[in-house]
Design a protein around this motif. Structure first.
Motif, PDB file in Angstrom:
ATOM      1  N   THR A   1       0.789  -1.228   0.000  1.00 49.40           N
ATOM      2  CA  THR A   1       0.000   0.000   0.000  1.00 49.40           C
ATOM      3  C   THR A   1       0.819   1.275   0.000  1.00 49.40           C
ATOM      4  O   THR A   1       0.335   2.314  -0.425  1.00 49.40           O
ATOM      5  N   ARG A   2       2.074   1.231   0.439  1.00 49.82           N
ATOM      6  CA  ARG A   2       2.785   2.477   0.690  1.00 49.82           C
ATOM      7  C   ARG A   2       4.137   2.583  -0.013  1.00 49.82           C
ATOM      8  O   ARG A   2       4.810   3.579   0.167  1.00 49.82           O
ATOM      9  N   LEU A   3       4.513   1.598  -0.784  1.00 47.16           N
ATOM     10  CA  LEU A   3       5.854   1.651  -1.341  1.00 47.16           C
ATOM     11  C   LEU A   3       5.992   2.645  -2.483  1.00 47.16           C
ATOM     12  O   LEU A   3       7.082   3.073  -2.800  1.00 47.16           O
ATOM     13  N   ILE A   4       4.899   3.019  -3.132  1.00 49.39           N
ATOM     14  CA  ILE A   4       5.001   3.973  -4.224  1.00 49.39           C
ATOM     15  C   ILE A   4       5.039   5.380  -3.653  1.00 49.39           C
ATOM     16  O   ILE A   4       4.183   5.760  -2.867  1.00 49.39           O
ATOM     17  N   PRO A   5       6.039   6.197  -4.038  1.00 49.50           N
ATOM     18  CA  PRO A   5       6.141   7.543  -3.479  1.00 49.50           C
ATOM     19  C   PRO A   5       4.913   8.386  -3.799  1.00 49.50           C
ATOM     20  O   PRO A   5       4.134   8.076  -4.681  1.00 49.50           O
ATOM     21  N   SER A   6       4.796   9.486  -3.090  1.00 49.62           N
ATOM     22  CA  SER A   6       3.629  10.352  -3.248  1.00 49.62           C
ATOM     23  C   SER A   6       3.719  11.175  -4.524  1.00 49.62           C
ATOM     24  O   SER A   6       4.690  11.128  -5.261  1.00 49.62           O
ATOM     25  N   ASP A   7       2.702  12.011  -4.753  1.00 44.87           N
ATOM     26  CA  ASP A   7       2.634  12.791  -5.979  1.00 44.87           C
ATOM     27  C   ASP A   7       3.773  13.789  -6.121  1.00 44.87           C
ATOM     28  O   ASP A   7       4.039  14.260  -7.215  1.00 44.87           O
ATOM     29  N   ARG A   8       4.450  14.112  -5.028  1.00 50.38           N
ATOM     30  CA  ARG A   8       5.533  15.093  -5.135  1.00 50.38           C
ATOM     31  C   ARG A   8       6.649  14.569  -6.046  1.00 50.38           C
ATOM     32  O   ARG A   8       7.450  15.338  -6.548  1.00 50.38           O
ATOM     33  N   ASN A   9       6.712  13.264  -6.251  1.00 50.59           N
ATOM     34  CA  ASN A   9       7.755  12.706  -7.096  1.00 50.59           C
ATOM     35  C   ASN A   9       7.288  12.467  -8.524  1.00 50.59           C
ATOM     36  O   ASN A   9       8.013  11.888  -9.319  1.00 50.59           O
ATOM     37  N   GLN A  10       6.054  12.879  -8.860  1.00 51.95           N
ATOM     38  CA  GLN A  10       5.567  12.624 -10.205  1.00 51.95           C
ATOM     39  C   GLN A  10       6.381  13.418 -11.210  1.00 51.95           C
ATOM     40  O   GLN A  10       6.539  14.627 -11.090  1.00 51.95           O
TER      41      GLN A  10
ATOM     42  N   PHE B   1       9.203   0.753 -18.761  1.00 51.74           N
ATOM     43  CA  PHE B   1       8.954  -0.007 -17.547  1.00 51.74           C
ATOM     44  C   PHE B   1       7.551  -0.602 -17.515  1.00 51.74           C
ATOM     45  O   PHE B   1       7.291  -1.531 -16.775  1.00 51.74           O
ATOM     46  N   ASN B   2       6.644  -0.046 -18.289  1.00 52.35           N
ATOM     47  CA  ASN B   2       5.260  -0.530 -18.276  1.00 52.35           C
ATOM     48  C   ASN B   2       4.884  -1.252 -19.557  1.00 52.35           C
ATOM     49  O   ASN B   2       3.720  -1.487 -19.817  1.00 52.35           O
ATOM     50  N   HIS B   3       5.879  -1.584 -20.386  1.00 49.34           N
ATOM     51  CA  HIS B   3       5.575  -2.211 -21.665  1.00 49.34           C
ATOM     52  C   HIS B   3       4.871  -3.540 -21.444  1.00 49.34           C
ATOM     53  O   HIS B   3       5.342  -4.382 -20.698  1.00 49.34           O
ATOM     54  N   PRO B   4       3.713  -3.751 -22.079  1.00 47.56           N
ATOM     55  CA  PRO B   4       2.984  -4.993 -21.867  1.00 47.56           C
ATOM     56  C   PRO B   4       3.773  -6.184 -22.391  1.00 47.56           C
ATOM     57  O   PRO B   4       4.282  -6.169 -23.501  1.00 47.56           O
ATOM     58  N   ILE B   5       3.901  -7.211 -21.586  1.00 48.58           N
ATOM     59  CA  ILE B   5       4.595  -8.420 -22.011  1.00 48.58           C
ATOM     60  C   ILE B   5       3.718  -9.148 -23.016  1.00 48.58           C
ATOM     61  O   ILE B   5       2.489  -9.130 -22.926  1.00 48.58           O
ATOM     62  N   ALA B   6       4.355  -9.815 -23.971  1.00 45.22           N
ATOM     63  CA  ALA B   6       3.637 -10.326 -25.135  1.00 45.22           C
ATOM     64  C   ALA B   6       2.824 -11.578 -24.844  1.00 45.22           C
ATOM     65  O   ALA B   6       2.590 -12.373 -25.724  1.00 45.22           O
TER      66      ALA B   6
ATOM     67  N   SER C   1      14.449  13.034 -13.881  1.00 41.16           N
ATOM     68  CA  SER C   1      13.071  12.723 -14.246  1.00 41.16           C
ATOM     69  C   SER C   1      12.896  11.227 -14.484  1.00 41.16           C
ATOM     70  O   SER C   1      11.931  10.617 -14.031  1.00 41.16           O
ATOM     71  N   GLN C   2      13.852  10.627 -15.191  1.00 41.46           N
ATOM     72  CA  GLN C   2      13.794   9.192 -15.445  1.00 41.46           C
ATOM     73  C   GLN C   2      13.883   8.397 -14.143  1.00 41.46           C
ATOM     74  O   GLN C   2      13.162   7.411 -13.947  1.00 41.46           O
ATOM     75  N   SER C   3      14.770   8.829 -13.261  1.00 42.92           N
ATOM     76  CA  SER C   3      14.932   8.138 -11.985  1.00 42.92           C
ATOM     77  C   SER C   3      13.657   8.221 -11.149  1.00 42.92           C
ATOM     78  O   SER C   3      13.220   7.232 -10.548  1.00 42.92           O
ATOM     79  N   LYS C   4      13.046   9.408 -11.118  1.00 45.58           N
ATOM     80  CA  LYS C   4      11.811   9.565 -10.355  1.00 45.58           C
ATOM     81  C   LYS C   4      10.683   8.727 -10.950  1.00 45.58           C
ATOM     82  O   LYS C   4       9.864   8.158 -10.215  1.00 45.58           O
ATOM     83  N   MET C   5      10.642   8.646 -12.269  1.00 45.86           N
ATOM     84  CA  MET C   5       9.616   7.825 -12.907  1.00 45.86           C
ATOM     85  C   MET C   5       9.832   6.352 -12.552  1.00 45.86           C
ATOM     86  O   MET C   5       8.883   5.611 -12.299  1.00 45.86           O
ATOM     87  N   LEU C   6      11.083   5.946 -12.527  1.00 44.25           N
ATOM     88  CA  LEU C   6      11.397   4.574 -12.137  1.00 44.25           C
ATOM     89  C   LEU C   6      10.946   4.299 -10.708  1.00 44.25           C
ATOM     90  O   LEU C   6      10.466   3.205 -10.385  1.00 44.25           O
ATOM     91  N   GLN C   7      11.090   5.281  -9.843  1.00 44.51           N
ATOM     92  CA  GLN C   7      10.696   5.109  -8.453  1.00 44.51           C
ATOM     93  C   GLN C   7       9.180   4.994  -8.285  1.00 44.51           C
ATOM     94  O   GLN C   7       8.700   4.666  -7.194  1.00 44.51           O
ATOM     95  N   GLN C   8       8.426   5.264  -9.349  1.00 46.05           N
ATOM     96  CA  GLN C   8       6.985   5.033  -9.310  1.00 46.05           C
ATOM     97  C   GLN C   8       6.642   3.567  -9.558  1.00 46.05           C
ATOM     98  O   GLN C   8       5.494   3.163  -9.381  1.00 46.05           O
ATOM     99  N   GLN C   9       7.643   2.783  -9.965  1.00 45.80           N
ATOM    100  CA  GLN C   9       7.397   1.383 -10.297  1.00 45.80           C
ATOM    101  C   GLN C   9       7.696   0.497  -9.084  1.00 45.80           C
ATOM    102  O   GLN C   9       8.684   0.683  -8.379  1.00 45.80           O
TER     103      GLN C   9
ATOM    104  N   ALA D   1       8.850  -2.353  -9.163  1.00 45.29           N
ATOM    105  CA  ALA D   1      10.099  -3.085  -9.378  1.00 45.29           C
ATOM    106  C   ALA D   1      11.274  -2.425  -8.679  1.00 45.29           C
ATOM    107  O   ALA D   1      12.183  -3.108  -8.186  1.00 45.29           O
ATOM    108  N   TYR D   2      11.283  -1.114  -8.621  1.00 45.30           N
ATOM    109  CA  TYR D   2      12.372  -0.390  -7.965  1.00 45.30           C
ATOM    110  C   TYR D   2      12.421  -0.748  -6.482  1.00 45.30           C
ATOM    111  O   TYR D   2      13.472  -1.116  -5.941  1.00 45.30           O
ATOM    112  N   TRP D   3      11.279  -0.662  -5.822  1.00 46.04           N
ATOM    113  CA  TRP D   3      11.241  -0.886  -4.374  1.00 46.04           C
ATOM    114  C   TRP D   3      11.412  -2.366  -4.036  1.00 46.04           C
ATOM    115  O   TRP D   3      12.025  -2.709  -3.022  1.00 46.04           O
ATOM    116  N   ARG D   4      10.882  -3.232  -4.874  1.00 43.97           N
ATOM    117  CA  ARG D   4      11.079  -4.665  -4.619  1.00 43.97           C
ATOM    118  C   ARG D   4      12.540  -5.044  -4.761  1.00 43.97           C
ATOM    119  O   ARG D   4      13.043  -5.903  -4.039  1.00 43.97           O
ATOM    120  N   SER D   5      13.222  -4.425  -5.709  1.00 43.34           N
ATOM    121  CA  SER D   5      14.651  -4.702  -5.858  1.00 43.34           C
ATOM    122  C   SER D   5      15.412  -4.281  -4.615  1.00 43.34           C
ATOM    123  O   SER D   5      16.282  -5.016  -4.122  1.00 43.34           O
TER     124      SER D   5
END
Length: 577
Positions: free
Chosen positions: A39-48, A60-65, A562-570, A572-576
């Motif tokens: 519920t809480r691992l994704i950062p808040s809107d300040r990082n959008q 990072f969101n590309h649909p797998i085939a 910007s790319q790093s912050k976008m990655l932190q919305q995923q 996968a970043y926090w699970r890693s």
């Protein structure tokens, strides 16, 4: 493979400094457990990030085939005991429709299972024709076919497959292994592997073997200098290369040698090698910094040459700050004033350094003015956060908790991305409790949990909020449940084959492939650095892997931030981490 993600400082030195931070961050994340992760691992809107980053987001969101159910099923099977895993894979491999991605994955994994059990004939049954129906893995399938054929003892047919692999996929990294096998009987194939795939781990093994047989081979030593930083005895080999072949080395060779020395923390040797490399801003800085770190003479002159040669380069700002620390006060303030006036991105750090210098020179009024300018002009900067936290600590030490709280509290609002923010947030809460400001205390603890859920201070905040995460006395008795993801997210960098090996859980094979694919280890993109970190974690290189992922936050260029912050919305970043 080593990877340099800092333009100005050695990676190993940074890594060693942050070991405790990484361990504490991991402790906090573990103790907060699976419930928070959901519920809480994704950062808040300040990082959008800005909406202009959509092409990056798609990486990072590309649909797998295929249907996500298929991936989850394969991942669930991999965790089963051997007999159950083999039975389930056999069932999936026989399913219809034929040649589906799920079936292809099951056949490939089943073939590997049979090979590991010494049943190569059964493996070959699964691999038959799989290279046609599984194009992303075609070269890997042929490699497994040849290896299985060798297991059966039919070396003639195995050689035929290796030669066919070489013909059909001449540039695929799997071909490196074919070349090395064929090279057992014909040395020219080994030479081709060294020339075409020098970074492949088995090529590096071959180079080491040849050097052991005949150490006086500069060209092979240069291959190791460029691609074998991880090998034992690396520095000794490079020392010998420099001693024997210095007149024949090109400037780009010296740059590779310098990088290797730098990563091995041989800073004096690195600086000397950078002096013979192309004179770029980065290399110029490392010439001076190498001299400084190895306590040699000529440091100021090296920095001054850089400043004169590259007066407007961003890295020159750091050189000026370094110069201010090794020259007398009047000259030092002049250097800092240059940074303040010419390099806005570093002006905050220069103002803070100037305030400290003026304070040390017993000029409190000028120091106060420098601090006031820092807070007025750059209130959201890292230096402003450091200043606020330093002053807050001073008041806390003097038992003036009210003033300490007032100095630390703005960090939460104005410096939320600062490295001091999670610590400040926790202490704002603790000091508020001591001041009987219960509402403010709860808000501060909740702020830390929301914005820094993976940190040590999130665990401490959760404990003060009454969450069942333990404290220093009870943590060892806890056994929190952690819900692991059922599937792996797609890697943002690398070939289709690399991404498929990662999905299949073939971590060592993926890491081996990455050594050849990764062409930019000295200055990786954000996507490459994250991919490198994830793959390191897969092969058990945990400390470096966590560091590669976490250090993405330190990128300085706006587009990379910007790319790093976008990655932190995923997730996968926090699970890693």
């Amino acid at each position: 493979m080593q990877i340099s993600i800092s333009k100005v400082e050695p990676v190993r030195a940074i890594l060693n400094q942050r070991r405790s931070q990484i361990v504490l961050a991991g402790l906090g994340a573990l103790l907060l457990g699976g419930g928070l992760a959901s519920t809480r691992l994704i950062p808040s809107d300040r990082n959008q990030p800005p909406q202009t980053g959509q092409p990056w987001k798609s990486a990072f969101n590309h649909p797998i085939a295929t249907d996500i159910r298929q991936i989850k099923q394969i991942n669930a099977i991999k965790a089963l005991p051997e007999q159950q895993r083999t039975a389930k894979l056999t069932e999936l491999a026989a399913q219809t429709p034929p040649n589906s991605l799920e079936q292809n994955r099951a056949r490939y994994l089943l073939a590997i299972n049979w090979m590991q059990q010494g049943q190569a004939s059964k493996a070959l049954e699964q691999l038959q024709g799989l290279d046609s129906s599984y194009p992303a893995m075609a070269a890997q399938v042929m490699l497994k076919q040849a290896q299985a054929m060798e297991q059966t003892g039919d070396n003639g047919k195995a050689e035929g497959i290796y030669r066919d692999l070489l013909k059909r996929y001449p540039t695929d990294p799997a071909t490196a292994e074919a070349l090395l096998v064929l090279g057992r009987n014909d040395r020219k194939f080994e030479d081709q592997a060294i020339a075409q795939f020098p970074a492949h781990p088995k090529t590096i093994d071959l180079v080491q073997k040849r050097l052991k047989q005949n150490p006086n081979q500069p060209q092979l030593m240069l291959v190791l200098a460029r691609h074998g930083i991880h090998t034992n005895g690396y520095t000794e080999v490079v020392d010998k290369l420099v001693e024997q072949a210095a007149p024949q080395l090109k400037p780009e060779d010296w740059e590779a040698i310098a990088f290797g020395y730098w990563e091995k923390q041989q800073y004096g040797k690195a600086g000397a090698a950078y002096a013979r490399a192309p004179y770029t801003p980065r290399n110029a800085y490392r010439i001076a910094r190498g001299l400084q770190l190895s306590d040699e003479e000529g440091v100021a002159q090296a920095y001054q040459r850089m400043v004169q040669t590259f007066p407007n380069d961003p890295e020159t700002a750091q050189a000026l700050i370094r110069l201010s620390r090794i020259t007398e006060a009047g000259t030092a303030i002049g250097y800092l004033d240059q940074v303040i006036s010419r390099f806005p991105a570093k002006a905050d750090a220069a103002l803070l350094a100037k305030a400290k210098l003026l304070e040390a020179q017993n000029n409190p009024q000028a120091a106060t003015q420098a601090r006031r300018t820092l807070l007025d002009r750059y209130p959201n900067s890292s230096a402003a956060a450091e200043l606020r936290w330093t002053i807050a600590q001073q008041y806390a030490t003097a038992k003036d908790i009210e003033t300490a709280w007032r100095w630390a509290e703005p960090i939460l609002r104005q410096n939320p991305d600062s490295e001091f923010a999670p610590k400040a947030g926790f202490w704002v809460g603790k000091w508020a409790q001591q001041l009987n400001k219960q509402t403010e205390a709860r808000s501060a603890y909740e702020w830390v949990l929301k914005h820094y859920p993976n940190s040590y201070y999130a665990w401490r905040s959760a404990s003060f909020l009454g969450w069942k995460v333990g404290d220093f006395d009870s943590t060892r008795q806890l056994n929190p449940s952690v819900t692991r993801p059922a599937s792996r997210p797609e890697l943002p960098a690398g070939s289709a084959t690399l991404k498929e090996l990662h999905q299949l859980g073939q971590d060592q094979a993926a890491w081996t492939l990455w050594q050849t694919e990764f062409q930019n280890p000295r200055q990786p993109t954000v996507a490459e650095q994250f991919t490198d970190g994830v793959l390191r974690l897969g092969v058990g290189d945990y400390l470096d892997g966590i560091f590669m992922v976490s250090y993405l936050k330190e990128r300085e260029r706006p587009e990379e931030q910007s790319q790093s912050k976008m990655l932190q919305q995923q997730a996968a970043y926090w699970r890693s981490l």
